[in-house]
Design a protein around this motif. Structure first.
Motif, PDB file in Angstrom:
ATOM      1  N   HIS A  96      -3.150  -9.480   4.650  1.00  0.00           N
ATOM      2  CA  HIS A  96      -2.208  -8.449   4.184  1.00  0.00           C
ATOM      3  C   HIS A  96      -1.686  -7.559   5.312  1.00  0.00           C
ATOM      4  N   ILE A  97      -1.150  -8.209   6.344  1.00  0.00           N
ATOM      5  CA  ILE A  97      -0.494  -7.486   7.438  1.00  0.00           C
ATOM      6  C   ILE A  97       0.635  -6.645   6.840  1.00  0.00           C
ATOM      7  N   PRO A  98       0.836  -5.394   7.125  1.00  0.00           N
ATOM      8  CA  PRO A  98       0.212  -4.567   8.150  1.00  0.00           C
ATOM      9  C   PRO A  98      -0.918  -3.686   7.623  1.00  0.00           C
ATOM     10  N   TYR A  99      -1.531  -4.041   6.516  1.00  0.00           N
ATOM     11  CA  TYR A  99      -2.603  -3.231   5.925  1.00  0.00           C
ATOM     12  C   TYR A  99      -3.960  -3.883   6.141  1.00  0.00           C
ATOM     13  N   HIS A 100      -4.050  -4.704   7.178  1.00  0.00           N
ATOM     14  CA  HIS A 100      -5.261  -5.465   7.465  1.00  0.00           C
ATOM     15  C   HIS A 100      -6.400  -4.562   7.921  1.00  0.00           C
ATOM     16  N   ASP A 101      -7.603  -5.035   7.677  1.00  0.00           N
ATOM     17  CA  ASP A 101      -8.811  -4.366   8.143  1.00  0.00           C
ATOM     18  C   ASP A 101      -9.094  -4.901   9.547  1.00  0.00           C
ATOM     19  N   GLU A 102      -8.797  -4.096  10.555  1.00  0.00           N
ATOM     20  CA  GLU A 102      -8.917  -4.544  11.943  1.00  0.00           C
ATOM     21  C   GLU A 102     -10.329  -5.015  12.273  1.00  0.00           C
ATOM     22  N   GLU A 135       7.127  -4.538   8.763  1.00  0.00           N
ATOM     23  CA  GLU A 135       6.047  -5.446   8.357  1.00  0.00           C
ATOM     24  C   GLU A 135       6.186  -6.797   9.051  1.00  0.00           C
ATOM     25  N   MET A 136       7.414  -7.308   9.109  1.00  0.00           N
ATOM     26  CA  MET A 136       7.645  -8.609   9.740  1.00  0.00           C
ATOM     27  C   MET A 136       7.368  -8.552  11.244  1.00  0.00           C
ATOM     28  N   ARG A 177       4.545 -10.764  13.015  1.00  0.00           N
ATOM     29  CA  ARG A 177       4.884 -11.653  14.134  1.00  0.00           C
ATOM     30  C   ARG A 177       3.990 -11.345  15.337  1.00  0.00           C
ATOM     31  N   GLU A 178       3.756 -10.057  15.623  1.00  0.00           N
ATOM     32  CA  GLU A 178       2.863  -9.672  16.720  1.00  0.00           C
ATOM     33  C   GLU A 178       1.451 -10.207  16.469  1.00  0.00           C
ATOM     34  N   PHE A 179       1.012 -10.142  15.227  1.00  0.00           N
ATOM     35  CA  PHE A 179      -0.307 -10.659  14.850  1.00  0.00           C
ATOM     36  C   PHE A 179      -0.397 -12.162  15.122  1.00  0.00           C
TER      37      PHE A 179
END
Length: 199
Positions: free
Chosen positions: A72-78, A123-124, A128-130
């Motif tokens: 769930h990028i950008p709400y990810h658990d780092e 978000e995109m 994409r960076e991820f």
């Protein structure tokens, strides 16, 4: 409901009057002492037919597959992502499967939006960076993107808000081409699997 009635009948939890009302032709021959495969075989003849479209299953021909689901990028658990990636690196996976909902696409969901959150463009960019970050960590192995219900929001939004544009994108890029283009799948050598394909 019919199956529940049969189970209640077999377990004698519905009472005599209800047991007499069940159509015996629909009863499943369940021998409580039978093994699971016998029970399933007997139950199969009562399962409704599927309306799904036949598609070939997607087979992952690798032995050590690392699986990331519901990032769930950008709400990810780092921290969770780091722990998962560290585990994958230590165990030398030979394939990485992003198994649905890698992207959140909150702004274009059909649900009511409350609060300030990143727009779909942001978000995109973050997603994409991820993906570039993952490719940097796993430069040689295949990465497979299996779309989930959040990931398909991009195409769904385009089809609901601008169907003529969606047709153009599909004509020039194929199914799900929009997401593949935005997230640079070709450049990153990420293989796309749609949300309706069995793996």
């Amino acid at each position: 409901e019919n199956v529940r009635d049969i189970i209640r009948y077999l377990t004698k939890s519905r009472g005599d009057r209800h047991r007499r009302q069940i159509d015996p032709s629909n009863a499943i021959d369940l021998d409580i002492k039978a093994d699971a495969s016998t029970i399933v075989k007997n139950a199969m003849r009562h399962m409704p037919s599927s309306r799904s479209i036949d598609k070939p299953n997607f087979i992952i021909p690798h032995k050590k597959v690392g699986i990331m689901s519901d990032v769930h990028i950008p709400y990810h658990d780092e921290e969770a992502v780091i722990i998962g990636v560290q585990y994958f690196l230590e165990n030398e996976i030979d394939c990485l499967l992003l198994n649905g909902d890698t992207l959140d696409a909150w702004q274009i969901s059909r649900w009511m939006k409350k609060g300030a959150r990143p727009d779909i463009h942001e978000e995109m960019v973050i997603c994409r960076e991820f993906l570039y970050w993952l490719r940097m960590l796993f430069p040689e192995i295949p990465i497979i993107w299996k779309s989930g219900n959040h990931d398909v929001r991009v195409e769904d939004h385009m089809w609901s808000k601008a169907p003529e544009m969606a047709k153009l994108f599909e004509l020039t890029m194929g199914h799900a081409g929009l997401l593949q283009q935005i997230l640079h799948f070709e450049e990153l050598k990420i293989q796309y699997v749609d949300d309706n394909t069995l793996m």
